[in-house]
Each structure stands twice: as structure tokens, then as C-alpha cells.
Design a protein around this motif. Structure first.
Motif, mmCIF file in Angstrom:
data_model
loop_
_atom_site.group_PDB
_atom_site.id
_atom_site.type_symbol
_atom_site.label_atom_id
_atom_site.label_comp_id
_atom_site.label_asym_id
_atom_site.label_seq_id
_atom_site.Cartn_x
_atom_site.Cartn_y
_atom_site.Cartn_z
ATOM 1 N N GLU A 61 0.823 -1.212 0.000
ATOM 2 C CA GLU A 61 0.000 0.000 0.000
ATOM 3 C C GLU A 61 0.861 1.268 0.000
ATOM 4 O O GLU A 61 0.498 2.271 -0.587
ATOM 5 N N THR A 158 -10.824 -3.789 -15.616
ATOM 6 C CA THR A 158 -12.107 -3.063 -15.640
ATOM 7 C C THR A 158 -13.067 -3.728 -16.619
ATOM 8 O O THR A 158 -14.274 -3.748 -16.405
ATOM 9 N N GLY A 185 -13.988 -8.215 -5.255
ATOM 10 C CA GLY A 185 -12.752 -7.478 -5.023
ATOM 11 C C GLY A 185 -11.841 -7.544 -6.234
ATOM 12 O O GLY A 185 -12.125 -8.231 -7.218
ATOM 13 N N PRO A 188 -9.397 -2.789 -9.657
ATOM 14 C CA PRO A 188 -10.202 -1.633 -10.085
ATOM 15 C C PRO A 188 -11.538 -1.501 -9.353
ATOM 16 O O PRO A 188 -12.283 -0.555 -9.575
ATOM 17 N N VAL A 189 -11.853 -2.457 -8.487
ATOM 18 C CA VAL A 189 -13.185 -2.502 -7.874
ATOM 19 C C VAL A 189 -13.274 -1.492 -6.725
ATOM 20 O O VAL A 189 -12.318 -1.279 -5.997
ATOM 21 N N THR A 190 -14.439 -0.882 -6.591
ATOM 22 C CA THR A 190 -14.673 0.070 -5.503
ATOM 23 C C THR A 190 -15.921 -0.347 -4.729
ATOM 24 O O THR A 190 -16.708 -1.177 -5.210
ATOM 25 N N GLN A 191 -16.103 0.265 -3.567
ATOM 26 C CA GLN A 191 -17.309 0.008 -2.774
ATOM 27 C C GLN A 191 -18.558 0.391 -3.575
ATOM 28 O O GLN A 191 -19.552 -0.324 -3.576
ATOM 29 N N GLU A 192 -18.464 1.526 -4.299
ATOM 30 C CA GLU A 192 -19.613 1.999 -5.098
ATOM 31 C C GLU A 192 -20.003 0.957 -6.138
ATOM 32 O O GLU A 192 -21.175 0.673 -6.348
ATOM 33 N N TYR A 193 -18.986 0.393 -6.789
ATOM 34 C CA TYR A 193 -19.257 -0.599 -7.837
ATOM 35 C C TYR A 193 -19.883 -1.856 -7.222
ATOM 36 O O TYR A 193 -20.836 -2.425 -7.766
ATOM 37 N N TYR A 202 -17.409 -5.799 -0.003
ATOM 38 C CA TYR A 202 -16.247 -5.469 -0.823
ATOM 39 C C TYR A 202 -15.083 -5.244 0.126
ATOM 40 O O TYR A 202 -15.270 -4.780 1.253
ATOM 41 N N ALA A 204 -10.742 -3.946 -0.011
ATOM 42 C CA ALA A 204 -9.705 -3.391 -0.875
ATOM 43 C C ALA A 204 -8.452 -4.259 -0.929
ATOM 44 O O ALA A 204 -7.699 -4.209 -1.885
ATOM 45 N N ASP A 205 -8.215 -5.060 0.111
ATOM 46 C CA ASP A 205 -7.009 -5.893 0.098
ATOM 47 C C ASP A 205 -7.241 -7.169 0.904
ATOM 48 O O ASP A 205 -8.319 -7.371 1.469
#
Length: 226
Positions: A61, A158, A185, A188-193, A202, A204-205
Motif C-alpha cells: 500500500e 475493468t 474485489g 479496479p473494484v470500488t465500494q460503489e461498484y 467489498y 480493498a485488500d
């Protein structure tokens, strides 16, 4: 002259350091040495291996580590896990849940997925990995067969992220959507997606995935027993 045997704390420190740099053969050697001295498998896992992978994640990170470093550290830990897994099962470290995981159709990236799998196993999940390029019908079949608590979709591109929605639609069509927690996860994935496609969770890591998976599972179990 033989050097004196390493003390348990030296072995743990060695396991941590060698996992961090991805020295698989040395990690394996230290794992066997620890077991030879009757150290607890759980201790190797929670006091050395998992903290090392968490540090790998933190360095990634910060931009100090890149994908190759993450990969070799993950492989080094996987070697130790192969030895420890049956012993952890014997010591009655109960599996906290069943997790089916796969990289979506059209995508062949599995580095992140493999790291997540190792972390999940380390945290006590039973992981069934379907591999890469997993079609919606294969996920549906795996839910029927394994009856997992959680289903994980991973995407690195994506262009393959829309497969999340296709997979969830396939589950709905099969009448299985409510049977399983869906987590998504990948880079490119986000919480919104995740929210937009209707996933339950979701992360992030890898370390966040473990935490989120446990939270979602506890919530679901609390609802069921309520």
C-alpha cells in the motif's frame, strides 16, 4: 560444532523475516524446526506468518513492495501452510466458514486472489478455489455442490468487472442468491461498484477481506439465530 537449537522466539522472528522476503525454502525449514521442537501450529500462524503477510500488504500500500514481492511472500507462506493445514485441523482450530473463490470469466489474474485465499485459510476459513476464467454457471454449480457461506468474485481488469453482475444474475436465476454472501474485489473494484452490482461486501485488500468476511458472516448468523 553444532549450533545450539533456536529458541521459539528466534524461530518466530525467522519465520516472519523470511516470509517477508519470500524465502520459501527457509520458511519451510523453520516450520519443520518449530514443529520438531513441539511449538504450536497456531503460534506459527498467528505470531509469525499472518503478521508477515499483513506487513507485506502494508508495504504494498505504501508503494515499498510491488506485485512480485507480494507474490513470493504469498508463495513462501503457502509452503508453510501446506505443512500446517492438517495439523491445524487436528488441533481443532474449527473452520469459521466456507468460502468459494474464483477470478471471473475473461480474467486470468490470480495473484490477489491467491493472497486472499492464504489469508482466509490462515484466519480459519475453508477455501475452495475455482481458479481463473470462472464462468457464471461454474459459480452456480459450486454453490450447489459446496454450500459455502461466502462466494468471492475477483476481477483485475475493468473490462471483466461486469461479470460480477452476470454472476449475481445467474445465482438469482438458479434461486441461490439468498443462500450465500457475495463478496467482490480486485484492483479496479470500488465500494460503489460493489453496491451497484448488488454484492454484499467489498474489500480493498487481503487483510481487509478477512475482516469483512468475518463481519458479514457474524451478521448473517446473528440474523438467522434471532
Amino acid at each position: 560444532m553444532n549450533s545450539p537449537p533456536m529458541r521459539p522466539e528466534e524461530i518466530l522472528q525467522g519465520l516472519y523475516d523470511q516470509t517477508l522476503v519470500g524465502n520459501g525454502p527457509r520458511v519451510l525449514e523453520l516450520t519443520h524446526q518449530a514443529l520438531g521442537q513441539e511449538m504450536e501450529p497456531q503460534s506459527l500462524l498467528f505470531d509469525a506468518l499472518i503478521p508477515a503477510l499483513e506487513e507485506v500488504g502494508a508495504r504494498f500500500e505504501r508503494g515499498d513492495f510491488f506485485v512480485p514481492e507480494m507474490l513470493i511472500a504469498g508463495r513462501a507462506m503457502a509452503g508453510a501452510m501446506a505443512v500446517l493445514r492438517p495439523l491445524l485441523a487436528d488441533t481443532g482450530v474449527a473452520t469459521i466458514g466456507k468460502f468459494v473463490m474464483g477470478t471471473v470469466k475473461g480474467d486470468v489474474h490470480d495473484i490477489g486472489k491467491n493472497l486472499v485465499n492464504i489469508m482466509l485459510e490462515g484466519a480459519g476459513f475453508e477455501v475452495i478455489d475455482l481458479g481463473v476464467q470462472v464462468a457464471p454457471e461454474k459459480f452456480v454449480e459450486a454453490v450447489r455442490q459446496h454450500k459455502p457461506d461466502i462466494l468471492g468474485f475477483s476481477a483485475f481488469l475493468t473490462t471483466t468487472m461486469p461479470m460480477f453482475k452476470a454472476n449475481i444474475n445467474a445465482l438469482q436465476k438458479a434461486g441461490l442468491r439468498d443462500e450465500v454472501i457475495v463478496m467482490v474485489g480486485g484492483a479496479p473494484v470500488t465500494q460503489e461498484y460493489a453496491d451497484a452490482v448488488g454484492a454484499d461486501g467489498y474489500a480493498a485488500d487481503a487483510s481487509a477481506t478477512v475482516k469483512r468476511a468475518k463481519d458479514l458472516l457474524n451478521k448473517r448468523r446473528a440474523l438467522v439465530s434471532a
